[in-house]
Structures are given as structure tokens and as C-alpha cells.
Design a protein around this motif. Structure first.
Motif, PDB file in Angstrom:
ATOM      1  N   PRO A  88      11.494  39.197 -23.885  1.00  0.00           N
ATOM      2  CA  PRO A  88      11.972  38.604 -22.636  1.00  0.00           C
ATOM      3  C   PRO A  88      12.484  39.699 -21.696  1.00  0.00           C
ATOM      4  O   PRO A  88      13.069  40.681 -22.143  1.00  0.00           O
ATOM      5  CB  PRO A  88      13.133  37.708 -23.061  1.00  0.00           C
ATOM      6  CG  PRO A  88      13.179  37.728 -24.536  1.00  0.00           C
ATOM      7  CD  PRO A  88      12.297  38.817 -25.028  1.00  0.00           C
ATOM      8  N   GLU A  90      14.092  40.230 -17.444  1.00  0.00           N
ATOM      9  CA  GLU A  90      14.545  39.659 -16.186  1.00  0.00           C
ATOM     10  C   GLU A  90      14.145  40.652 -15.102  1.00  0.00           C
ATOM     11  O   GLU A  90      14.424  41.841 -15.230  1.00  0.00           O
ATOM     12  CB  GLU A  90      16.055  39.464 -16.200  1.00  0.00           C
ATOM     13  CG  GLU A  90      16.520  38.525 -17.291  1.00  0.00           C
ATOM     14  CD  GLU A  90      18.030  38.515 -17.439  1.00  0.00           C
ATOM     15  OE1 GLU A  90      18.722  39.156 -16.632  1.00  0.00           O
ATOM     16  OE2 GLU A  90      18.504  37.869 -18.375  1.00  0.00           O
ATOM     17  N   GLU A 185      12.994  34.966 -16.047  1.00  0.00           N
ATOM     18  CA  GLU A 185      13.004  35.339 -17.447  1.00  0.00           C
ATOM     19  C   GLU A 185      11.800  34.712 -18.117  1.00  0.00           C
ATOM     20  O   GLU A 185      11.500  33.550 -17.927  1.00  0.00           O
ATOM     21  CB  GLU A 185      14.276  34.865 -18.143  1.00  0.00           C
ATOM     22  CG  GLU A 185      14.425  35.450 -19.507  1.00  0.00           C
ATOM     23  CD  GLU A 185      15.790  35.200 -20.097  1.00  0.00           C
ATOM     24  OE1 GLU A 185      15.833  34.894 -21.290  1.00  0.00           O
ATOM     25  OE2 GLU A 185      16.790  35.303 -19.388  1.00  0.00           O
ATOM     26  N   SER A 186      11.089  35.534 -18.909  1.00  0.00           N
ATOM     27  CA  SER A 186       9.897  35.044 -19.570  1.00  0.00           C
ATOM     28  C   SER A 186       9.541  35.994 -20.702  1.00  0.00           C
ATOM     29  O   SER A 186      10.134  37.037 -20.839  1.00  0.00           O
ATOM     30  CB  SER A 186       8.749  34.979 -18.565  1.00  0.00           C
ATOM     31  OG  SER A 186       7.600  34.489 -19.183  1.00  0.00           O
ATOM     32  N   GLU A 187       8.569  35.610 -21.474  1.00  0.00           N
ATOM     33  CA  GLU A 187       8.061  36.513 -22.513  1.00  0.00           C
ATOM     34  C   GLU A 187       6.708  36.992 -22.122  1.00  0.00           C
ATOM     35  O   GLU A 187       5.979  36.363 -21.443  1.00  0.00           O
ATOM     36  CB  GLU A 187       7.978  35.791 -23.848  1.00  0.00           C
ATOM     37  CG  GLU A 187       9.333  35.590 -24.464  1.00  0.00           C
ATOM     38  CD  GLU A 187       9.237  35.135 -25.899  1.00  0.00           C
ATOM     39  OE1 GLU A 187       8.151  35.157 -26.489  1.00  0.00           O
ATOM     40  OE2 GLU A 187      10.262  34.758 -26.436  1.00  0.00           O
TER      41      GLU A 187
END
Length: 187
Positions: A88, A90, A185-187
Motif C-alpha cells: 500500500p 499514499e 491508498e491502494s495496493e
């Protein structure tokens, strides 16, 4: 990287400029606290977009600059799918600077440094000296960026300063290094 846009080991990344503009800041919580080969202190998780990378395409895809063959070999030997991590992050996009305060122009840099009280004269040497003093206040800015406003990390901090001084607000170099809590936010 090049002379005006130096890369910094485990501090700068390449990204698809269609999705992540030059100077944007990235926080990777999974990198925070990690021991990095050749570093005295653990990483704090902050990275900046400083390169385009021809093979880096798409949203939230980054190529971390590792600096040396030895560091590259160390990363590739880690148990992480041959150096590829899915973690993850940001992303804090580089905001636009207020009118007249663009850190991308010499006059904007001068105006920012004057408002911060760093600049007393107007010669190129005095501007470079004032800029270097500003840069030394920010532990993330690497020495290769000193004296030039064109490096990605310097650009980010100058923009943060411009946003404050244009509003007549005090600028705190230490507070600016902390996460603002926004972001994608992500993977």
C-alpha cells in the motif's frame, strides 16, 4: 536523473507522468522502519517522483531508484518476488503553487526565499546560497539537489513553502516533512 533532476537512493522513484506528476510525494508505510543497505537509520517511508521510467506504465506503479549494482543485487535477493513488491502507498500530488510563487521559475523561487527571510540580496550567488540554506533545513533533500530548485524533493518543499507564505502563514520545515493525512491508498 540528470544535473537538474538528480536521483537519490531509496528516496526517488520513476512513475508514469500521466498518473503521478514530477515532485509528487509518496508514503509507503511498509518501507517505514526498514533497514536499507548502506543507510545509518531505518527508512521513514517517504519517496518522491523524480523520473519517468520508460517501462513504468499505469496508476500506482513505481520503480524505486536503488543507486548501485550492489544494492540492486541485495534487493533482488530478498524474498519478494525478485524485487517486485505489492504494498500500500499514499500519493500526495504536487499541488499547484499560488500565482507569482512558482518554484519552477527563478522569480518564484526568489519570492519564496524572500518571504521566508532566507534571501537578503538578489545576485545569483545569494539566491543559490539562500536556496541551499532552505534545502539544508529539510533532511529529505539530498546534497545533489543543493543550489538548484529543479530537483523533485526541493520542488515539493518549495511548493509547500509557497502555499504557506502566499497566505501569510508561518512555514515550519519540520512539520512539512510529516504526513498530511490525505491521499490515495491502494495496493
Amino acid at each position: 536523473g540528470n544535473r537538474s533532476n538528480p536521483l537519490s537512493t531509496y528516496r526517488t522513484v520513476a512513475a508514469d507522468q500521466k498518473h503521478h506528476s514530477y515532485g509528487s510525494r509518496i508514503y509507503a508505510p511498509g518501507l517505514a522502519g526498514e533497514e536499507i543497505l548502506g543507510w545509518e537509520k531505518p527508512h521513514d517511508g517517504y519517496l518522491w517522483v523524480a523520473d519517468t521510467g520508460g517501462g513504468i506504465k499505469g496508476y500506482l506503479r513505481f520503480d524505486v531508484f536503488v543507486g548501485t549494482q550492489k544494492t540492486y543485487d541485495w534487493v533482488m535477493d530478498l524474498e519478494n518476488q525478485q524485487g517486485k513488491w505489492k504494498v500500500p502507498v499514499e500519493v500526495e500530488k504536487l499541488p499547484g503553487a499560488p500565482s507569482g510563487y512558482s518554484p519552477k521559475t527563478d522569480s518564484g523561487v526568489r519570492k519564496i526565499l524572500e518571504k521566508l527571510g532566507h534571501l537578503k540580496g538578489d545576485s545569483k550567488a545569494e539566491v543559490a546560497e539562500a536556496l541551499t540554506a532552505f534545502q539544508k533545513q529539510h533532511h529529505h533533500i539530498p546534497e545533489p539537489e543543493y543550489g538548484s530548485a529543479r530537483g523533485a524533493i526541493t520542488l515539493w518543499y518549495l511548493t509547500q513553502a509557497a502555499l504557506k507564505v502566499a497566505k501569510g502563514e508561518p512555514y515550519d520545515a519540520v512539520a512539512t516533512g510529516k504526513r498530511s493525512g490525505s491521499i490515495n491508498e491502494s495496493e
